[in-house]
Design a protein around this motif. Structure first.
Motif, PDB file in Angstrom:
ATOM      1  N   THR A  31       0.652   7.006 -39.230  1.00  0.00           N
ATOM      2  CA  THR A  31       1.330   5.762 -38.898  1.00  0.00           C
ATOM      3  C   THR A  31       0.520   4.990 -37.865  1.00  0.00           C
ATOM      4  N   ARG A 306      11.654  12.827 -38.854  1.00  0.00           N
ATOM      5  CA  ARG A 306      11.024  11.849 -39.737  1.00  0.00           C
ATOM      6  C   ARG A 306       9.578  11.542 -39.362  1.00  0.00           C
ATOM      7  N   THR A 307       9.145  12.008 -38.195  1.00  0.00           N
ATOM      8  CA  THR A 307       7.784  11.743 -37.716  1.00  0.00           C
ATOM      9  C   THR A 307       7.236  13.002 -37.060  1.00  0.00           C
ATOM     10  N   ASP A 321       3.921   9.826 -40.822  1.00  0.00           N
ATOM     11  CA  ASP A 321       5.176   9.439 -41.460  1.00  0.00           C
ATOM     12  C   ASP A 321       5.665  10.548 -42.388  1.00  0.00           C
TER      13      ASP A 321
END
Length: 558
Positions: A31, A306-307, A321
């Motif tokens: 990301t 989520r990360t 990500d």
């Protein structure tokens, strides 16, 4: 000890950083890449609310980042030597760092110094909080395991050192009644906590797992996962030490592991510069993230899973990500299932969707390229695998690349790919060690080129039968359009030679027949003329003959 807090503002350097980020996004799946550290980054942690990330480096500096944007919130000099561990308190209000100098230092949420603890006689490598935030576990390279009362800032428990193995990981059990310490001698010590905090703690249960020292417990409390020096990740039963399920890594030492809060995913980083995402239930790889330019030293999950965040010797922190990767991984997993079921065309389509989702994912590119190879789409296979090679020459699947080059008749490139293939990981090429096959292909290429050269020489010199035999020998090694064309040309030349020879014999026969027919006609005419002459001579030499007497005519009747 110098501790100076600085809160940077945006400046012209941000433009350069933005350009770096845009380049990194096109090169891998992170990301963002956060720069600023001047030394290798050794630890990384995310705040309980997911809003901030803290990192520490080998120069003793710590930096605080905004998790969503990568904006640097603050930086300060934390230790005289390397910062070797960092963790947020469960309420997010304080940060605890461990140093190579053996101290644990307490910081405010923005880097304000609060307190020092003289904790270990060597580097503090592991820090972990209990769920209620009341206790802090620490482990160091001095082989000591300790528990700290956070409120009082004093030692709550410690265990006698019985070995010299460094403690690598520390984690509280799900029920909070024990602490798990993993050491670099492959032992896991499950240390119970006494109800009364004293410096003399109950003995630890010792489980030994050779070569696998970094160990974390699953949220269910019954299982643990260990990272090994050979790159493997092993899940096993905490009660029995058995029921082991091994996920094969890349063969390089794992430096750090982290479990997602729900225990469904695992992330690891190691010496091979790859951040790996695993399905912790199936113990199967989900993604291999490449982007670091040196060993990965630390990994961590965000609280929502989520990360993930990683730190490396390349002096950067990266965010990845997970949610987006899982969506792409579903397409990729569908492709692999279809391939195993024999549906190659459908598998290729799924792999194409996965590559479109993550264009720089080398694993997706390799699987797509190999599927195109299986379908005979060799130009597409080469195009796809060359893209993977541009990402990482070490990780491209050279076996399939070389075979597609061979099918296209590009043998110099095929030989180069085969040579690279001998040195690649045996886990490449769909997880099958192809090095024996690669050696066989190298022999085939050499034989093919020898036979093809003989076929070309035969065609040039007009030895078409030899050219045909040599072309067929080349095809027996590798089927290519070039060899087929040579064989077919030789066959046509031989057929033309046969027709020419037949026509020459036909002409000779016609001449012979014509010659034979002309002689017979002449002889017939000669004989006829001779006979006519003889008859004429005979008639001219014979004496005249008297006329025959005439009979008397009877008188007419009266």
């Amino acid at each position: 000890m110098l501790r100076k807090t600085a809160f940077p503002t945006r400046n012209a350097g941000g433009i350069i950083l933005a350009l770096m980020l845009s380049h990194s996004l096109s090169a891998s799946q992170e990301t963002a890449t956060w720069t600023g550290h001047g030394m290798p980054v050794l630890c990384v942690a995310c705040s309980p609310d997911g809003g901030r990330v803290v990192s520490g480096d080998a120069g003793g500096e710590m930096r605080l980042w905004e998790a969503a944007t990568g904006r640097q919130i603050g930086s300060w000099r934390a230790h005289d030597g390397p910062v070797t561990a960092a963790v947020f308190a469960p309420d997010g209000k304080r940060i605890y760092s461990g140093g190579d100098d053996g101290t644990i230092i307490v910081w405010g949420a923005e880097g304000k110094h609060i307190q020092d603890w003289s904790a270990h006689s060597a580097a503090v490598v592991a820090l972990a909080f209990s769920a209620d935030g009341r206790l802090l576990a620490s482990g160091g390279r001095d082989a000591q395991r300790k528990i700290w009362n956070v409120a009082q800032g004093g030692l709550a428990a410690q265990w006698k050192k019985r070995e010299e193995a460094s403690v690598l990981t520390a984690a509280f059990s799900a029920d909070g009644k024990s602490v798990l310490f993993g050491s670099d001698d492959g032992t896991l010590r499950v240390c119970g906590l006494s109800k009364k905090e004293t410096e003399s703690a109950p003995p630890c249960d010792v489980l030994k797992f050779e070569g696998c020292g970094r160990t974390l417990p699953f949220p269910d409390g019954g299982r643990v996962v260990s990272a090994c020096a050979n790159g493997d990740i092993v899940r096993w039963d905490l009660g029995t030490g058995k029921d082991r399920v091994t996920a094969k890594g890349g063969g390089a030492r794992v430096n750090s592991i982290a479990l997602s809060p729900d225990g469904r995913l695992l992330v690891s980083g190691g010496e091979d510069e790859i951040v790996r995402l695993w399905d912790a239930g199936a113990m199967k790889p989900v993604a291999n993230w490449r982007g670091h330019r040196g060993p990965v030293t630390a990994v961590a999950f965000s609280p929502d899973g989520r990360t993930t965040f990683s730190a490396g010797e390349d002096r950067v922190v990266k965010s990845w990500d997970v949610a987006g990767e899982l969506a792409c991984a579903e397409k990729f997993a569908a492709g692999r299932s279809l391939l195993e079921a024999g549906s190659q065309a459908l598998a290729r389509r799924s792999f194409e969707e996965a590559v479109a989702c993550r264009p720089a994912n080398i694993d997706y590119q390799n699987w797509l390229g190999s599927a195109c190879h299986d379908l005979g789409e060799h130009a597409k296979a080469v195009e796809t695998l060359k893209k993977a090679e541009l990402q990482s020459r070490r990780d491209v699947w050279n076996y399939y690349l070389a075979r597609s080059y061979m099918a296209l008749g590009r043998f110099q490139e095929a030989k180069a790919a085969l040579s690279e293939g001998l040195n690649e990981s045996p886990l490449n090429n769909r997880g099958i060690d192809r090095r024996g096959e690669i050696r066989g292909l190298m022999d085939k290429v050499e034989a093919y080129q020898t036979h093809l050269g003989a076929a070309n020489a035969g065609m040039t010199e007009g030895r078409f039968a030899d050219a045909r035999a040599a072309a067929e020998s080349a095809l027996a090694q590798v089927e290519t359009e070039q060899a087929k064309t040579l064989r077919d040309d030789a066959i046509r030349k031989l057929a033309a030679e046969a027709r020419g020879l037949r026509n020459r014999w036909l002409v000779i026969l016609v001449v012979l027949v014509a010659a034979a027919g002309g002689g017979w006609a002449w002889e017939t005419r000669r004989r006829r003329a001779a006979k006519a002459l003889a008859d004429e001579l005979e008639r001219s030499s014979a004496p005249p003959q008297a006329a025959p007497p005439q009979a008397a005519t009877p008188p007419p009747p009266k």
